[in-house]
Write a protein that holds these residues in place. Structure first.
Motif, short mmCIF file in Angstrom:
data_model
loop_
_atom_site.label_atom_id
_atom_site.label_comp_id
_atom_site.label_asym_id
_atom_site.label_seq_id
_atom_site.Cartn_x
_atom_site.Cartn_y
_atom_site.Cartn_z
N TYR A 194 -72.12 31.33 99.49
CA TYR A 194 -71.44 32.61 99.73
C TYR A 194 -72.44 33.67 100.18
O TYR A 194 -72.22 34.41 101.14
N GLU A 195 -73.55 33.76 99.42
CA GLU A 195 -74.50 34.84 99.64
C GLU A 195 -75.42 34.58 100.83
O GLU A 195 -76.08 35.51 101.31
N SER A 196 -75.45 33.35 101.32
CA SER A 196 -76.25 33.03 102.50
C SER A 196 -75.51 33.32 103.79
O SER A 196 -76.14 33.57 104.83
N LEU A 251 -82.82 34.07 97.73
CA LEU A 251 -81.99 35.23 97.42
C LEU A 251 -81.72 35.38 95.93
O LEU A 251 -80.99 36.30 95.51
N ASN A 284 -64.06 40.52 100.36
CA ASN A 284 -63.86 41.34 99.15
C ASN A 284 -62.51 41.10 98.48
O ASN A 284 -61.78 42.04 98.14
N SER A 326 -79.86 33.52 94.13
CA SER A 326 -78.44 33.32 93.91
C SER A 326 -78.21 32.23 92.87
O SER A 326 -79.01 31.29 92.75
N GLY A 380 -80.50 30.10 98.89
CA GLY A 380 -80.03 30.60 97.61
C GLY A 380 -81.18 30.91 96.67
O GLY A 380 -81.17 31.91 95.95
N ALA A 405 -67.85 36.71 104.44
CA ALA A 405 -68.77 37.24 103.43
C ALA A 405 -68.27 38.55 102.82
O ALA A 405 -68.50 38.82 101.63
N ARG A 435 -73.15 30.06 93.98
CA ARG A 435 -72.92 31.18 94.89
C ARG A 435 -73.92 31.22 96.04
O ARG A 435 -73.92 32.16 96.85
N ALA A 436 -74.76 30.19 96.14
CA ALA A 436 -75.79 30.18 97.17
C ALA A 436 -75.20 30.24 98.56
O ALA A 436 -75.66 30.99 99.42
N TYR A 472 -76.36 36.40 106.00
CA TYR A 472 -77.70 36.31 106.60
C TYR A 472 -77.69 35.34 107.79
O TYR A 472 -78.38 35.57 108.79
N SER A 483 -67.64 26.26 101.73
CA SER A 483 -67.50 27.36 100.78
C SER A 483 -66.04 27.77 100.59
O SER A 483 -65.66 28.23 99.50
#
Length: 405
Positions: free
Chosen positions: A375-377, A366, A300, A368, A363, A297, A372-373, A380, A237
């Motif tokens: 990033y957003e995983s 979620l 920001n 996603s 992903g 994660a 972006r799968a 978790y 990522s």
């Protein structure tokens, strides 16, 4: 002093791990090979991936080969195949022959991959074994970095010359042959001296060793796969996250190379962590991995925090990896150490393979976007790491075999 306690013997052990991850050292030569051999990009990429397929197959077969030849002779066979098959492309221009040599190279790595760990588990005990397993893991990282760098220097002379890096296998082979005893002859021995026990360098005795393979080996295999999934999710990522912050032309390679250094430090320091924290080394590693996940994660847009999180992930992974291997003498008979080590290694390799599918599934759960799968995983996955740390703290209090010091 027993021969396995000599520093030169330990260097010989570490030497075979130094060369163990060199399959991809020549990847920088693939563009030139593609041009000069008049092959497609796909064909050149097959040259890079073929060794990993052969490694997986022969990791499964290595314990059976060792049962026939003995541990030491099996490693000698594997390192010999690496040295001979590795330099074949220097002499030939035939794509099928080069492809076959890459397959044999991977077979050589697979034959001695698990034994590079299990021989240490058989010959050493206590703090010495912990330190050796940690430094062995670091040796892989150092070897990959050094041999990749050497291949890059040789590339200035031509793509063929890059394959000469595999000549390093022969001095390593000679040192191993001269200095390392055959652990096959040690398995099942009962007698150990009290002096050796005090030194922490004894082998497991017949009375102490398990009589069968514990089901916890399967649990550790799944755990190994999960660790690699998390590590690869962050590693893969980062280039995309960095490009979003710095622009499409940003080169993420220096940061990814620094990950390798952080992982190396984790392996080197594993023995000290194990000595200081014992069975709780596992929880420390899990918490640090989770911290890495959360930093990545929730960076920001802060590039410094993002890089710090990425650099951190390799260090705890190399605390946990040797910790896993350090448990195996408690979970299987000595004669089964090569087999259970192979099983754990397969867990790590399978984790690499299934990571894209696991992340894609997460992903989808979620909702996603495809890009972006991962990033957003990541957060978790961090929560799961913390949950495992909490659960294993309670099992440690109950003094389960997995977490015994």
């Amino acid at each position: 002093m027993a021969s396995q306690d000599k520093w030169i013997t330990k260097v010989a052990f570490l030497g075979i791990s130094f060369v163990l991850t060199s399959a991809y050292a020549i990847n920088g030569a693939l563009p030139k090979m593609t041009e000069e051999l008049h092959i497609t990009t796909t064909q050149s990429q097959v040259l890079a991936t073929t060794p990993s397929i052969a490694v997986t197959i022969f990791v499964l077969l290595s314990s059976f080969i060792a049962n026939k030849l003995g541990d030491k002779r099996t490693i000698i066979l594997g390192v010999t195949l690496v040295g001979v098959a590795g330099v074949v492309p220097f002499f030939v221009s035939s794509y099928p022959i080069i492809l076959a040599s890459r397959a044999v190279l991977g077979a050589g790595f697979g034959i001695f991959n698990s034994l590079a760990v299990s021989m240490i588990s058989v010959m050493y005990d206590g703090q010495v074994r912990s330190s050796m397993l940690g430094i062995r893991a670091a040796s892989e990282q150092i070897g990959q970095a050094v041999l990749t760098f050497a291949a890059g220097l040789l590339l200035s002379f031509g793509w063929r010359e890059t394959f000469l890096v595999y000549l390093i296998a022969f001095p390593i082979l000679y040192l191993f042959y001269r200095q390392v005893p055959d652990t096959s002859e040690m398995i099942g021995k009962v007698a150990v001296s009290s002096d050796d026990e005090d030194a922490g360098t004894t082998t497991t005795t017949l009375q102490d060793e398990p009589q069968k393979v514990s089901a916890l080996v399967g649990v550790l295999t799944l755990f190994a796969a999960f660790l690699v999934i998390d590590y690869m999710a962050i590693q893969l990522s980062f280039p995309f996250m960095a490009a979003e912050l710095k622009g499409d032309g940003y080169n993420a390679s220096p940061v990814l190379s620094a990950m390798l250094i952080a992982a190396m430090l984790g392996g080197i320091l594993y023995g000290r962590f194990q000595n200081m924290f014992g069975r709780f080394t596992l929880q420390i590693g899990l918490v640090l991995m989770a911290l890495s996940n959360f930093m990545v994660a929730f960076s920001n847009g802060n590039f410094f925090v993002l890089c710090a999180g990425v650099l951190l992930i390799g260090f705890p992974l190399q605390l946990i990896s040797p910790f896993i291997f350090n448990q195996l003498p408690k979970l299987a008979p000595l004669r089964k150490q090569a087999l259970v080590t192979s099983i754990i290694l397969i867990g790590f390799n399978v984790g690499v393979f299934i990571e894209p599918f696991v992340i894609s599934t997460m992903g989808a759960i979620l909702n996603s976007a495809d890009n972006r799968a991962a990033y957003e995983s990541i957060p978790y996955l961090g929560v799961v790491l913390l949950a495992i740390a909490i659960v294993t703290i309670f099992t440690a209090r109950e003094k389960k075999p997995l977490l015994a010091e």
